[in-house]
Design a protein around this motif. Structure first.
Motif, PDB file in Angstrom:
ATOM      1  N   TRP A   1      29.084  27.071  14.310  1.00  0.00           N
ATOM      2  CA  TRP A   1      29.563  27.945  15.382  1.00  0.00           C
ATOM      3  C   TRP A   1      28.840  29.284  15.334  1.00  0.00           C
ATOM      4  O   TRP A   1      28.640  29.878  14.275  1.00  0.00           O
ATOM      5  N   VAL A   2      28.421  29.759  16.513  1.00  0.00           N
ATOM      6  CA  VAL A   2      27.764  31.055  16.649  1.00  0.00           C
ATOM      7  C   VAL A   2      28.567  31.867  17.659  1.00  0.00           C
ATOM      8  O   VAL A   2      28.893  31.364  18.744  1.00  0.00           O
ATOM      9  N   ARG A   3      28.899  33.103  17.306  1.00  0.00           N
ATOM     10  CA  ARG A   3      29.676  33.953  18.215  1.00  0.00           C
ATOM     11  C   ARG A   3      28.898  34.151  19.509  1.00  0.00           C
ATOM     12  O   ARG A   3      27.710  34.493  19.488  1.00  0.00           O
ATOM     13  N   PRO A   4      29.555  33.955  20.660  1.00  0.00           N
ATOM     14  CA  PRO A   4      28.863  34.143  21.938  1.00  0.00           C
ATOM     15  C   PRO A   4      28.510  35.616  22.157  1.00  0.00           C
ATOM     16  O   PRO A   4      29.152  36.509  21.615  1.00  0.00           O
ATOM     17  N   ARG A   5      27.491  35.825  22.945  1.00  0.00           N
ATOM     18  CA  ARG A   5      27.046  37.183  23.285  1.00  0.00           C
ATOM     19  C   ARG A   5      27.123  37.358  24.797  1.00  0.00           C
ATOM     20  O   ARG A   5      27.022  36.401  25.541  1.00  0.00           O
ATOM     21  N   ARG A   6      27.319  38.591  25.226  1.00  0.00           N
ATOM     22  CA  ARG A   6      27.416  38.868  26.659  1.00  0.00           C
ATOM     23  C   ARG A   6      26.788  40.216  26.963  1.00  0.00           C
ATOM     24  O   ARG A   6      26.571  41.025  26.068  1.00  0.00           O
ATOM     25  N   ASP A   7      26.517  40.447  28.235  1.00  0.00           N
ATOM     26  CA  ASP A   7      25.993  41.730  28.684  1.00  0.00           C
ATOM     27  C   ASP A   7      27.167  42.602  29.125  1.00  0.00           C
ATOM     28  O   ASP A   7      28.107  42.118  29.762  1.00  0.00           O
TER      29      ASP A   7
ATOM     30  N   ALA B   1      23.239  41.374  25.053  1.00  0.00           N
ATOM     31  CA  ALA B   1      23.504  40.577  23.834  1.00  0.00           C
ATOM     32  C   ALA B   1      24.489  41.250  22.901  1.00  0.00           C
ATOM     33  O   ALA B   1      24.305  41.267  21.687  1.00  0.00           O
ATOM     34  N   ILE B   2      25.578  41.771  23.458  1.00  0.00           N
ATOM     35  CA  ILE B   2      26.658  42.355  22.646  1.00  0.00           C
ATOM     36  C   ILE B   2      27.560  41.204  22.192  1.00  0.00           C
ATOM     37  O   ILE B   2      27.969  40.378  23.007  1.00  0.00           O
ATOM     38  N   PRO B   3      27.906  41.110  20.894  1.00  0.00           N
ATOM     39  CA  PRO B   3      28.798  40.028  20.451  1.00  0.00           C
ATOM     40  C   PRO B   3      30.148  40.098  21.159  1.00  0.00           C
ATOM     41  O   PRO B   3      30.749  41.163  21.268  1.00  0.00           O
ATOM     42  N   ASP B   4      30.609  38.970  21.656  1.00  0.00           N
ATOM     43  CA  ASP B   4      31.879  38.877  22.366  1.00  0.00           C
ATOM     44  C   ASP B   4      32.993  38.739  21.335  1.00  0.00           C
ATOM     45  O   ASP B   4      33.151  37.694  20.709  1.00  0.00           O
ATOM     46  N   MET B   5      33.775  39.778  21.131  1.00  0.00           N
ATOM     47  CA  MET B   5      34.818  39.776  20.114  1.00  0.00           C
ATOM     48  C   MET B   5      36.114  39.125  20.609  1.00  0.00           C
ATOM     49  O   MET B   5      37.048  38.951  19.839  1.00  0.00           O
ATOM     50  N   ASP B   6      36.167  38.770  21.873  1.00  0.00           N
ATOM     51  CA  ASP B   6      37.357  38.093  22.394  1.00  0.00           C
ATOM     52  C   ASP B   6      37.276  36.629  22.079  1.00  0.00           C
ATOM     53  O   ASP B   6      38.161  35.890  22.105  1.00  0.00           O
TER      54      ASP B   6
END
Length: 68
Positions: A28-34, A63-68
């Motif tokens: 599993w890799v933490r998703p990233r978002r803009d 590419a900010i890690p999505d902490m939700d």
């Protein structure tokens, strides 16, 4: 029925629900978002640092890690 040494009590699936075992997924890799920050807005980064937009223009962080 199961005995719990941690709580010194008995666990009954009929009362407490089915037992659950959490197994981490190594793939599993933490998703990233803009993220677009408007002037004056801020956001907490992945390591707890505060990222603020102190300009008069919107800023897009990629590419900010999505902490939700």
């Amino acid at each position: 029925m199961f005995y719990s040494a941690l709580t010194s009590g008995f666990y009954d699936a009929a009362l407490h629900g089915a037992r659950q075992i959490d197994v981490p997924d190594p793939a599993w890799v933490r998703p990233r978002r803009d993220v677009t920050l408007q002037p004056g807005e801020s956001i907490a980064g992945a390591d707890g640092e505060l990222i603020a937009n102190n300009t008069d223009e919107p800023v897009t962080l990629t590419a900010i890690p999505d902490m939700d």
